[in-house]
Design an enzyme around this catalytic site. Structure first.
Site, mmCIF file in Angstrom:
data_model
loop_
_atom_site.group_PDB
_atom_site.id
_atom_site.type_symbol
_atom_site.label_atom_id
_atom_site.label_comp_id
_atom_site.label_asym_id
_atom_site.label_seq_id
_atom_site.Cartn_x
_atom_site.Cartn_y
_atom_site.Cartn_z
ATOM 1 N N SER A 121 0.816 -1.275 -0.017
ATOM 2 C CA SER A 121 -0.016 -0.125 -0.132
ATOM 3 C C SER A 121 1.165 1.262 0.087
ATOM 4 C CB SER A 121 -0.816 0.079 1.190
ATOM 5 O OG SER A 121 -0.013 0.067 2.327
ATOM 6 N N HIS A 142 -4.292 -4.301 -3.268
ATOM 7 C CA HIS A 142 -4.090 -4.221 -1.589
ATOM 8 C C HIS A 142 -5.054 -4.776 -0.918
ATOM 9 C CE1 HIS A 142 -3.253 -1.510 2.119
ATOM 10 N NE2 HIS A 142 -2.678 -2.487 2.078
ATOM 11 N N GLU A 154 -8.262 -2.416 -2.095
ATOM 12 C CA GLU A 154 -8.061 -1.283 -3.233
ATOM 13 C C GLU A 154 -7.051 -1.689 -4.257
ATOM 14 O OE1 GLU A 154 -7.478 2.052 0.385
ATOM 15 O OE2 GLU A 154 -5.715 0.469 0.121
ATOM 16 N N ASN A 193 -5.249 2.979 4.408
ATOM 17 C CA ASN A 193 -4.084 3.302 5.470
ATOM 18 C C ASN A 193 -3.903 4.555 5.724
ATOM 19 O OD1 ASN A 193 -3.609 0.454 5.891
ATOM 20 N ND2 ASN A 193 -1.959 0.191 4.633
HETATM 21 N N1 CAA Z 1 -7.046 -14.593 10.736
HETATM 22 C C1 CAA Z 1 -8.291 -15.122 10.193
HETATM 23 N N2 CAA Z 1 -9.353 -14.982 10.654
HETATM 24 C C2 CAA Z 1 -9.376 -14.346 11.807
HETATM 25 C C3 CAA Z 1 -8.004 -13.745 12.303
HETATM 26 C C4 CAA Z 1 -6.980 -13.997 11.631
HETATM 27 N N3 CAA Z 1 -5.828 -13.325 11.983
HETATM 28 N N4 CAA Z 1 -8.485 -13.286 13.589
HETATM 29 C C5 CAA Z 1 -9.658 -13.467 13.691
HETATM 30 N N5 CAA Z 1 -10.332 -14.148 12.694
HETATM 31 C C6 CAA Z 1 -11.693 -14.556 12.513
HETATM 32 C C7 CAA Z 1 -11.896 -15.775 13.238
HETATM 33 O O1 CAA Z 1 -13.015 -16.287 12.161
HETATM 34 C C8 CAA Z 1 -12.467 -15.313 14.361
HETATM 35 O O2 CAA Z 1 -13.371 -16.436 14.744
HETATM 36 P P1 CAA Z 1 -13.097 -17.630 15.582
HETATM 37 O O3 CAA Z 1 -12.203 -17.122 16.738
HETATM 38 O O4 CAA Z 1 -14.530 -18.184 16.059
HETATM 39 O O5 CAA Z 1 -12.321 -18.657 14.686
HETATM 40 C C9 CAA Z 1 -13.385 -13.984 14.166
HETATM 41 O O6 CAA Z 1 -12.453 -13.442 13.242
HETATM 42 C C10 CAA Z 1 -13.394 -13.125 15.412
HETATM 43 O O7 CAA Z 1 -12.256 -13.091 15.993
HETATM 44 P P2 CAA Z 1 -12.120 -12.675 17.281
HETATM 45 O O8 CAA Z 1 -13.220 -13.328 18.291
HETATM 46 O O9 CAA Z 1 -10.600 -13.215 17.953
HETATM 47 O O10 CAA Z 1 -11.747 -11.291 17.778
HETATM 48 P P3 CAA Z 1 -12.357 -10.029 16.830
HETATM 49 O O11 CAA Z 1 -14.199 -10.307 16.875
HETATM 50 O O12 CAA Z 1 -11.994 -8.881 17.726
HETATM 51 O O13 CAA Z 1 -12.217 -10.026 15.581
HETATM 52 C C11 CAA Z 1 -10.884 -8.872 14.004
HETATM 53 C C12 CAA Z 1 -10.837 -10.102 15.164
HETATM 54 C C13 CAA Z 1 -11.365 -9.452 12.743
HETATM 55 C C14 CAA Z 1 -9.304 -8.924 13.639
HETATM 56 C C15 CAA Z 1 -11.288 -7.647 14.471
HETATM 57 O O14 CAA Z 1 -10.700 -7.326 15.797
HETATM 58 C C16 CAA Z 1 -10.994 -6.709 13.567
HETATM 59 O O15 CAA Z 1 -11.587 -6.231 12.334
HETATM 60 N N6 CAA Z 1 -9.946 -5.539 13.667
HETATM 61 C C17 CAA Z 1 -9.341 -4.721 12.819
HETATM 62 C C18 CAA Z 1 -8.672 -5.267 11.798
HETATM 63 C C19 CAA Z 1 -8.157 -4.029 10.727
HETATM 64 O O16 CAA Z 1 -8.400 -2.937 11.062
HETATM 65 N N7 CAA Z 1 -7.487 -4.488 9.684
HETATM 66 C C20 CAA Z 1 -6.889 -3.409 8.836
HETATM 67 C C21 CAA Z 1 -5.525 -3.508 9.216
HETATM 68 S S1 CAA Z 1 -4.519 -2.399 8.074
HETATM 69 C C22 CAA Z 1 -4.028 -3.566 6.815
HETATM 70 O O17 CAA Z 1 -4.223 -4.454 6.842
HETATM 71 C C23 CAA Z 1 -3.263 -2.604 5.668
HETATM 72 C C24 CAA Z 1 -1.872 -2.924 5.384
HETATM 73 O O18 CAA Z 1 -1.492 -2.388 4.514
HETATM 74 C C25 CAA Z 1 -1.087 -3.798 6.389
#
Ligand code: CAA
Length: 297
Positions: A121, A142, A154, A193
């Site tokens: 990104s 992305h 994206e 981002n």
């Molecule tokens: N991989 C795959 N699936 C995942 C996971 C992972 N690392 N973490 C969680 N999950 C899934 C699972 O299905 C999980 O269910 P189970 O535990 O029953 O298997 C479900 O999501 C719910 O997880 P949790 O109960 O552990 O926690 P949560 O409800 O808080 O969800 C989350 C976890 C989806 C990560 C949520 O916290 C979230 O949306 N966080 C924000 C993530 C975000 O902003 N991402 C963007 C980052 S920026 C980016 O990626 C860009 C870049 O360039 C780096």
């Protein structure tokens, strides 16, 4: 342009492995390539664990998961993997020199019609396109972490990317179950981002200047703003190294002091504690990746 049937992902890290399984689940013949056998085996283990859990929880059927794994191969042989590919999605380390080398190799090894996309990104594709002989087929695609969960993708072209390429990549993203955000012109960080960086920068500044603990800043984001995670928890999920290298890459492109990583982020990066993947970042994690306590930073 030939329809996309075969997808190759370069890099089996946090992003690459999940991009690979999402493509395989969507019905594409998929290869994930890495230079390290150990990395591939760790990726395979995690993907099997995640898919088993999805089956257990009734989110997917065993048949669908088995069919996806039958379409997915993990290999260290890049030349062989890309020889018949229709698109490559590069998700290697955020380092421009490495990416340019990889793109030059991919240009030699993959069929002439193949699209070469990067999941970066911060490194816009125009900085990679001239390492290839097919700039019209180079773009950014992305994804967001965790790719299995986050719906956004994206899609961004440079001045040289053809409309045909962008349409093919958008169609692939939709077939992979993603919502497409078309970014009309290149800017490091793209849309999501940049929004995230604004929050992260402010969070790091508030912590560094002693206004609140990082745990309380995370609580504020979760409890006051309803973000699913606080900015420090999110840095641990995405990787302190990724958060740091993104800032460095942005600084290299803009030359603006504001783009530099903040001193606390630099200190954390230099400590080698990269977050969830190393078991410690802003927080300490157990073997299952559950948060145990704040770390002593
Ligand atoms: N991989 C795959 N699936 C995942 C996971 C992972 N690392 N973490 C969680 N999950 C899934 C699972 O299905 C999980 O269910 P189970 O535990 O029953 O298997 C479900 O999501 C719910 O997880 P949790 O109960 O552990 O926690 P949560 O409800 O808080 O969800 C989350 C976890 C989806 C990560 C949520 O916290 C979230 O949306 N966080 C924000 C993530 C975000 O902003 N991402 C963007 C980052 S920026 C980016 O990626 C860009 C870049 O360039 C780096």
């Amino acid at each position: 342009m030939k329809d996309i049937e075969k997808v190759t992902v370069i890099g089996s890290g946090t992003m690459g492995r999940q991009i690979g399984i999402v493509a395989a689940l969507a019905g594409f013949t998929t290869s994930i390539v890495d230079i390290s056998e150990d990395a591939l085996s760790a990726a395979k283990d995690e993907l099997h664990r995640r898919m088993d859990r999805d089956v257990e929880k009734g989110r997917r059927t065993r048949e669908d998961v088995d069919a996806a794994f039958a379409r997915l191969s993990l290999t260290t042989n890049q030349a062989e993997a890309v020889a018949d590919t229709d698109i490559v999605i590069e998700a290697a380390v955020e380092d421009i020199d490495i990416k340019r080398k990889v793109f030059a190799q991919l240009d030699e090894q993959s069929p002439k019609h193949a699209i070469l996309a990067t999941n970066s990104s911060n490194i816009v594709s125009s900085r990679l396109a001239d390492a290839t002989s097919r700039p019209e087929k180079v773009c950014n695609m992305h994804f967001f972490n965790p790719v299995l969960v986050m719906k956004a993708c994206e899609v961004v072209g440079s001045d040289q990317t053809s409309q045909e390429t962008l349409e093919a990549v958008e169609n692939l993203a939709v077939a992979m179950g993603k919502d497409v955000i078309r970014v009309r012109k290149e800017i490091p960080g793209f849309v999501a981002n940049r929004l995230l960086a604004a929050i992260r920068t402010e969070a790091l500044k508030l912590y560094q200047d002693g206004y609140a603990s990082f745990e309380d800043i995370d609580t504020a984001a979760r409890s006051a703003l309803r973000h699913p995670m606080g900015p420090f928890e999110l840095m641990d999920l995405v990787g302190i190294d990724v958060a740091y290298l993104i800032r460095k890459a942005e600084y290299d492109q803009t030359g603006e002091e504001d783009s530099l990583p903040s001193p606390v982020l630099e200190k954390m990066y230099n400590s080698g504690n990269y977050g969830k993947k190393t078991g410690q970042g802003w927080y300490v994690y157990d073997e299952q990746g559950n948060k145990v306590r704040p770390s002593d930073v």
